[in-house]
Design an enzyme around this catalytic site. Structure first.
Site, short mmCIF file in Angstrom:
data_model
loop_
_atom_site.label_atom_id
_atom_site.label_comp_id
_atom_site.label_asym_id
_atom_site.label_seq_id
_atom_site.Cartn_x
_atom_site.Cartn_y
_atom_site.Cartn_z
N LYS A 14 -23.71 40.17 33.63
CA LYS A 14 -23.90 39.22 34.74
C LYS A 14 -23.03 37.98 34.58
O LYS A 14 -22.42 37.53 35.55
CB LYS A 14 -25.38 38.78 34.82
CG LYS A 14 -26.35 39.94 35.06
CD LYS A 14 -27.77 39.45 35.28
CE LYS A 14 -28.36 38.69 34.11
NZ LYS A 14 -28.70 39.53 32.94
N ARG A 89 -36.48 35.89 37.24
CA ARG A 89 -36.76 36.84 36.16
C ARG A 89 -38.21 37.30 36.17
O ARG A 89 -38.60 38.10 35.31
CB ARG A 89 -36.48 36.16 34.82
CG ARG A 89 -35.26 36.67 34.07
CD ARG A 89 -35.16 35.85 32.80
NE ARG A 89 -34.30 36.43 31.81
CZ ARG A 89 -33.00 36.18 31.70
NH1 ARG A 89 -32.39 35.39 32.54
NH2 ARG A 89 -32.32 36.73 30.72
N ARG A 128 -21.37 40.43 21.39
CA ARG A 128 -21.32 39.06 21.90
C ARG A 128 -21.76 38.05 20.84
O ARG A 128 -21.25 36.93 20.78
CB ARG A 128 -22.23 38.96 23.14
CG ARG A 128 -22.17 37.64 23.86
CD ARG A 128 -22.82 37.70 25.23
NE ARG A 128 -24.26 37.97 25.16
CZ ARG A 128 -25.05 38.07 26.22
NH1 ARG A 128 -24.55 37.94 27.44
NH2 ARG A 128 -26.33 38.31 26.09
N ARG A 134 -24.73 32.64 19.99
CA ARG A 134 -26.10 32.70 20.52
C ARG A 134 -27.03 33.35 19.52
O ARG A 134 -26.89 34.53 19.21
CB ARG A 134 -26.11 33.48 21.85
CG ARG A 134 -25.71 32.61 23.02
CD ARG A 134 -25.69 33.42 24.29
NE ARG A 134 -26.97 34.04 24.61
CZ ARG A 134 -27.24 34.59 25.78
NH1 ARG A 134 -26.33 34.59 26.75
NH2 ARG A 134 -28.42 35.14 26.00
N ARG A 146 -36.20 41.06 24.28
CA ARG A 146 -35.61 40.69 25.58
C ARG A 146 -35.57 41.89 26.51
O ARG A 146 -35.80 41.77 27.72
CB ARG A 146 -34.21 40.10 25.38
CG ARG A 146 -34.28 38.66 24.90
CD ARG A 146 -33.03 38.23 24.19
NE ARG A 146 -31.88 38.10 25.08
CZ ARG A 146 -30.62 38.12 24.66
NH1 ARG A 146 -30.35 38.26 23.38
NH2 ARG A 146 -29.65 37.98 25.51
P1 ADP Z 1 -28.75 37.21 29.23
O1 ADP Z 1 -27.40 36.82 29.72
O2 ADP Z 1 -28.72 37.92 27.93
O3 ADP Z 1 -29.56 37.93 30.27
P2 ADP Z 1 -29.61 34.50 29.65
O4 ADP Z 1 -28.51 33.67 29.14
O5 ADP Z 1 -29.72 34.68 31.12
O6 ADP Z 1 -29.56 35.90 28.91
O7 ADP Z 1 -31.01 33.91 29.15
C1 ADP Z 1 -31.25 33.66 27.77
C2 ADP Z 1 -32.72 33.23 27.57
O8 ADP Z 1 -32.99 32.06 28.38
C3 ADP Z 1 -33.76 34.25 28.02
O9 ADP Z 1 -34.04 35.22 27.02
C4 ADP Z 1 -34.97 33.32 28.30
O10 ADP Z 1 -35.60 32.90 27.12
C5 ADP Z 1 -34.31 32.08 28.91
N1 ADP Z 1 -34.23 32.20 30.39
C6 ADP Z 1 -33.08 32.32 31.13
N2 ADP Z 1 -33.37 32.41 32.43
C7 ADP Z 1 -34.72 32.38 32.54
C8 ADP Z 1 -35.64 32.47 33.62
N3 ADP Z 1 -35.22 32.64 34.88
N4 ADP Z 1 -36.97 32.39 33.35
C9 ADP Z 1 -37.42 32.22 32.10
N5 ADP Z 1 -36.61 32.16 31.04
C10 ADP Z 1 -35.28 32.24 31.23
#
Ligand code: ADP
Length: 191
Positions: A14, A89, A128, A134, A146
């Site tokens: 994404k 989410r 990554r 991260r 996750r």
């Molecule tokens: P990825 O790119 O791996 O999907 P993100 O960078 O979007 O991960 O998100 C990393 C972390 O940030 C998530 O595991 C969660 O803890 C938090 N997070 C991100 N977006 C949300 C959301 N919309 N609601 C709740 N927690 C979130």
């Protein structure tokens, strides 16, 4: 306005595709993960609150996340549209987003969902972790958590938008450029 949700599991690409899409379509990128990471590096109160959840692979509570998104939408009233990445989410976040957008006289136009098999997701997170710094990418237990959270809470977001016929599933395997081309094709046919 043209508002889209780029949807998919952690590691589905994404972030990579979002960068290319905002450059091409002039949309405002709203990545809740990026905002949380920036709050953490600035050591704000919000960042401190989010960090423990993120490090454990859990979701930050809905009220915190929704309040933050509300602020960003209000601060960007003149934009062409938003590209939501990593948000919503949960079903509650999706319903809240629909209400927020309605308040601005707009709505989600399309949800583009990237399909990537689980074994590939883990490989990508491991890759990554080497460059992203991260902490949530490096730990196998957090990776599994996750993916489980995605399955148990986030898939409901696609179900929610499917009831409005807004979801398009796309293959998330292949070259970055091929996936980008298929995303663009879907957007162009709707704009
Ligand atoms: P990825 O790119 O791996 O999907 P993100 O960078 O979007 O991960 O998100 C990393 C972390 O940030 C998530 O595991 C969660 O803890 C938090 N997070 C991100 N977006 C949300 C959301 N919309 N609601 C709740 N927690 C979130």
């Amino acid at each position: 306005m043209f508002n889209l949700i780029l949807f998919g599991p952690p590691g589905s690409g994404k972030g990579t595709q979002s960068e290319k899409l905002i450059a091409k379509y002039g949309l405002k990128h709203l990545s809740t993960g990026d905002i949380f990471r920036s709050e953490i590096s600035n050591q704000t109160e919000l960042g401190l609150k989010a960090k423990s959840y993120m490090d454990a692979g859990q979701l930050v509570p809905d009220a915190v996340t929704i309040g933050m998104v509300d602020k960003v939408i209000n601060a960007n009233k003149g934009v062409n549209g938003f590209l939501f990445d990593g948000f919503p989410r949960t079903k509650a976040q999706a319903e809240a987003l629909d209400e927020l957008l309605k308040g601005h006289g707009t709505e989600i136009n399309v949800v583009l969902a990237l399909d990537v098999p689980e074994n590939e997701l883990i490989q990508r997170m491991i890759g990554r972790a080497k460059t992203s710094g991260r902490s949530d990418d490096a730990d196998p237990e957090v990776q599994q958590k996750r993916i489980a959270v995605y399955r148990n809470e986030t898939l409901a977001v696609a179900d929610h938008y499917r009831t409005f016929n807004k979801v398009v599933q796309l293959n998330g395997l292949g070259s970055i450029d091929d996936i980008f081309a298929s995303l663009c094709q879907e957007i162009d046919s709707r704009k």
